[in-house]
Design an enzyme around this catalytic site. Sequence first.
Site, PDB file in Angstrom:
ATOM      1  N   GLN A 131       0.851  -1.185   0.000  1.00  0.00           N
ATOM      2  CA  GLN A 131       0.000   0.000   0.000  1.00  0.00           C
ATOM      3  C   GLN A 131       0.895   1.246   0.000  1.00  0.00           C
ATOM      4  OE1 GLN A 131      -2.434   1.157   3.554  1.00  0.00           O
ATOM      5  NE2 GLN A 131      -4.143   0.511   2.264  1.00  0.00           N
ATOM      6  N   TYR A 143      -6.570  10.192   4.355  1.00  0.00           N
ATOM      7  CA  TYR A 143      -5.254  10.595   3.860  1.00  0.00           C
ATOM      8  C   TYR A 143      -5.394  11.443   2.592  1.00  0.00           C
ATOM      9  CZ  TYR A 143      -3.348   7.379   7.328  1.00  0.00           C
ATOM     10  OH  TYR A 143      -3.017   6.761   8.512  1.00  0.00           O
ATOM     11  N   ARG A 145      -8.064   1.846  -2.386  1.00  0.00           N
ATOM     12  CA  ARG A 145      -8.853   1.702  -1.167  1.00  0.00           C
ATOM     13  C   ARG A 145      -9.623   2.978  -0.880  1.00  0.00           C
ATOM     14  NH1 ARG A 145      -7.305  -0.666   4.912  1.00  0.00           N
ATOM     15  NH2 ARG A 145      -9.221  -1.897   5.012  1.00  0.00           N
ATOM     16  N   GLY A 173      -7.817  -8.039   9.120  1.00  0.00           N
ATOM     17  CA  GLY A 173      -6.623  -7.433   9.664  1.00  0.00           C
ATOM     18  C   GLY A 173      -6.363  -7.897  11.080  1.00  0.00           C
ATOM     19  N   ARG A 174      -7.232  -7.488  11.978  1.00  0.00           N
ATOM     20  CA  ARG A 174      -7.034  -7.807  13.391  1.00  0.00           C
ATOM     21  C   ARG A 174      -6.990  -9.305  13.655  1.00  0.00           C
ATOM     22  NH1 ARG A 174     -12.075  -4.958  15.479  1.00  0.00           N
ATOM     23  NH2 ARG A 174     -12.617  -5.009  13.266  1.00  0.00           N
TER      24      ARG A 174
END
Length: 396
Positions: free
Chosen positions: A101, A174, A226, A318-319
Amino acid sequence: MTYQFMQPYTFKNGVTLKNRMVMSPTTTMSSFYDGHVTNDEIKFYDVRAGGPGMIIGEVANVIASGKGFEGELSIADDGDIDGLSRLANAMKRGGTKAILQIFHAGRKSNDSILRGEQPVSASAVKAVFPPDSQTPRELTAAEIDEIIVAFGEATRRAIAAGFDGVELHGANTYLLQQFFSPNSNRRTDKWGGDRDARMGFAKAVIASSQQAIDTYADRPFLLGYRISPEEIETPGIRLADSLAFVDMLGDSTVDYVHTSMGSAHRTSLNDKTDHEPILKQLVQQLAGRKPLIGVGSVEKPADAEAVLEMGADLVAMGREFIREPQWVEKIVDGDEASIRYQISPSELDELAIPRAMQDYLKGAFYSVMHFTTDPSVAVDYQNEAAPMEGFEKKMS
């Protein structure tokens, strides 16, 4: 038991994943001060490779002004390539595809992280969250052009390092998102204006990365994007805006679209009368033009199956991959009963979680990690924003 997510998937450009499980970006905050790769990062990904069909590595900045936090990867210089090559090799163990990424943090930074420099953004508008955000400096037209070129150069470096693709991080507030947002983009030149005009920066970055792929890639190479479907600021991105943005992505050269949501079953944060999951609306908007990666509170095999049943093509976790590096392997071995759905603070070293990341998990992410020492009930992020989405305040 046979699961749909264990079936292979082939992108239109020929890249084939051995299954439909994706490890979503999980920031380790463990790079050297200059953004070079550390052995801790390599170990973290090596332990988790081999199971998922694809790993999307943590974000790397494409230019010095784009650094968003300490311990962040850099892909801003050719000197970064050797270390990134070691990282890509670790991710690719066992046939897993490796995606990196890439991003620019924009106003989601500060002058301490940037060593005295003021953060920059589309416009000189301070972020609402967190409250201590600094007012950024508005980028000049020449600087915007420089950043667009930097994304292309970063893509070239990712190709040279041996990655199988890059993902443009247009989510979590972002810079790519900042240019699309009416909150952070108040420009009156060609980079600002109405919704379609505010897509211009993203289109230019996609084109820059695609040109690098066309020029330098000697193998099929993925380009992903994303998005965060909504913002909670006013003015801000609303779901209708993101549906229009996704429609643009559907006609673009990107190979996939990746959502960023705390729950795959998320409904609108802003329109409480809209009860249809956002994921289903994105699937309908794409209409099969691009594959969609669904993500958000996916932990058990049934959760992954549910995401595919809603129309997503791939499922990201992810987690859960932090807690259970062998999630896929245990399913293959018929050993689902041993899958970790909680994590003990005493297991963090055993799970090859870097020390800087450990502190972050036990701090800002404590409420979402299912620590065995946490007596609170897990939060359902179906109707509110989660910490991992870049929001500093939950919706009530």
